[in-house]
Design a protein around this motif. Structure first.
Motif, short mmCIF file in Angstrom:
data_model
loop_
_atom_site.label_atom_id
_atom_site.label_comp_id
_atom_site.label_asym_id
_atom_site.label_seq_id
_atom_site.Cartn_x
_atom_site.Cartn_y
_atom_site.Cartn_z
N GLU A 33 -1.96 6.08 -1.86
CA GLU A 33 -2.87 6.59 -0.83
C GLU A 33 -4.18 7.03 -1.43
O GLU A 33 -5.25 6.85 -0.82
N TYR A 47 -7.18 5.04 0.44
CA TYR A 47 -7.87 5.76 1.50
C TYR A 47 -8.89 6.76 0.97
O TYR A 47 -8.76 7.29 -0.12
N SER A 69 -9.20 10.19 2.02
CA SER A 69 -8.35 11.11 2.80
C SER A 69 -8.76 12.55 2.48
O SER A 69 -8.90 12.91 1.31
N GLU A 93 -8.19 10.42 7.66
CA GLU A 93 -7.88 9.28 6.81
C GLU A 93 -8.74 8.09 7.21
O GLU A 93 -8.90 7.80 8.41
N LYS A 101 -8.90 8.28 11.44
CA LYS A 101 -7.80 8.80 12.25
C LYS A 101 -7.26 10.09 11.65
O LYS A 101 -7.44 10.37 10.46
N THR A 133 -3.97 12.05 10.61
CA THR A 133 -2.60 11.71 10.23
C THR A 133 -1.87 12.96 9.75
O THR A 133 -2.46 13.79 9.06
N TYR A 191 0.60 14.57 7.27
CA TYR A 191 1.20 14.34 5.96
C TYR A 191 2.32 15.36 5.75
O TYR A 191 2.07 16.54 5.54
N ARG A 193 4.87 10.19 7.06
CA ARG A 193 3.56 10.24 7.70
C ARG A 193 3.71 9.95 9.19
O ARG A 193 4.57 9.17 9.60
N HIS A 194 2.85 10.54 10.02
CA HIS A 194 2.85 10.22 11.44
C HIS A 194 1.43 10.28 11.98
O HIS A 194 0.64 11.15 11.63
N HIS A 195 1.11 9.32 12.85
CA HIS A 195 -0.23 9.21 13.43
C HIS A 195 -0.43 10.27 14.50
O HIS A 195 0.45 10.54 15.31
N ASN A 224 -6.95 8.89 16.90
CA ASN A 224 -8.09 8.18 16.34
C ASN A 224 -9.36 8.99 16.59
O ASN A 224 -9.44 9.77 17.54
#
Length: 342
Positions: free
Chosen positions: A194, A198, A200, A215, A225, A227, A229, A235-237, A240
């Protein structure tokens, strides 16, 4: 997160990205300055409270829950071509009633009170992260060379026992970490993959075991977006973000997210439980010289909005108001022109 020679991004776009990565101001108290008078909005009542101190110009970084003590940064600002540096604050704990002040750190960029009020995170002028223990007045170094960002993220977990931050390596962000004060454990949250893939940036805690991170892929930096952590590696969205509108995250609380357009100052209010927009707060009308910042007052239903201008290089307030989320009502609480310490 490591930069690659093949990555080319315009300066203008980088400025938009940088402003998006971090909320602008994440203080529990919202302060203005006028001489030796500090004025802030009470997280309890929304009332303007004035504190007289012997300190030089500064800002209120936070207040203890019973408002018996304030965390204040004080110092002189150095002007250079209509700009100023605020990286050399002296950090005090001040009793607003007795005016007693205790100097806890010199030459700091910022400081943040933990939710349990036991600790204060301090970023010094060299971007080293320290923790001050309120109970025994001790200070310990947590990490050297952190990424303090355009503005300070919310370091503390909800319990106040963990602190999150980003480490710099050769002036490039190289990882997101947490440090658990209860067992002195340092843990890397981002993976090496990552870090390379990215851009991030950590901005706040989602809960005691998860961070909220902005990220963007190196090959598609416009695809921003939020995210989640998790410390366990999952990970989960979350949502946006729009760079076309010049979006800036002004603040995040447990319940809400404030996203402001840097183009017209309009503020979008999102529900953090489902990440859906619930309100629009329009920006200044027909005045391109007025800038805007918004903060959620503590964990309340109130938003503190500051409109300001730069007059002869000095940041001054144009209007301050409180927006009641539950009533969708904005009330002007001051039209005074006041020199800001933020």
């Amino acid at each position: 997160m490591r930069l690659r020679g093949t990555l080319v991004i315009s300066i203008a776009f980088l400025i938009v990205l940088a402003s998006l990565y971090y909320p602008s101001k994440l203080n529990t108290a919202n302060a203005m300055v006028k001489g030796n008078t500090l004025t802030y909005v009470s997280p309890k009542t929304d009332k303007l409270i004035t504190v007289f101190t012997e300190l030089n110009i500064g800002k209120i970084l936070g207040s203890f829950k019973d408002e018996s003590k304030l965390l204040i940064a004080a110092g002189e600002r150095t002007f250079n071509n209509e700009s100023y540096s605020e990286s050399n604050w002296d950090i005090y704990i001040v009793d607003p009633n007795t005016k007693y002040k205790e100097l806890i750190y010199q030459e700091a960029k910022n400081a943040q009170l933990s939710p349990n009020e036991k600790f204060i995170a301090i970023v010094d002028k060299e971007d080293n992260l320290h923790v001050f223990n309120v109970e025994d007045n001790s200070t310990r170094l947590i990490s050297a060379k952190i990424h303090s960002g355009v503005s300070t993220p919310k370091y503390w977990s909800p319990s106040g026992e963990k602190i999150a931050f980003m480490i710099l390596e050769n002036d490039v962000a190289s990882g997101i970490y947490t440090f658990d004060l209860s067992n002195n454990t340092l843990k890397k949250i981002s993976t090496d993959e990552e870090d390379v893939k990215y851009h991030s940036f950590f901005i706040t805690w989602e809960n005691e075991t998860s961070l909220i991170v902005v990220e963007s892929p190196l090959e598609r930096p416009e695809d921003l977006k939020l995210t989640g952590y998790e410390e366990n590696g999952s990970r989960h969205h979350l949502m946006n973000l729009s760079v076309e509108k010049g979006s800036v995250i002004d603040d995040i609380s447990h319940n809400y997210i404030l996203i402001r357009s840097s183009l017209d100052g309009a503020i979008e209010l999102y529900d953090r439980t489902n990440y859906k927009k619930i309100n629009d707060i329009k920006g200044p009308v027909d005045d391109e010289q007025v800038f805007r910042l918004a903060n959620i007052v503590g964990e309340s239903e109130r938003i503190f909005i500051k409109e300001y201008k730069y007059i002869d290089g000095i940041k001054t307030t144009n209007k301050t108001s409180v927006f009641d989320i539950s009533k969708s009502n904005e009330e002007v609480i001051s039209n005074d022109i006041i020199d800001l310490g933020e």
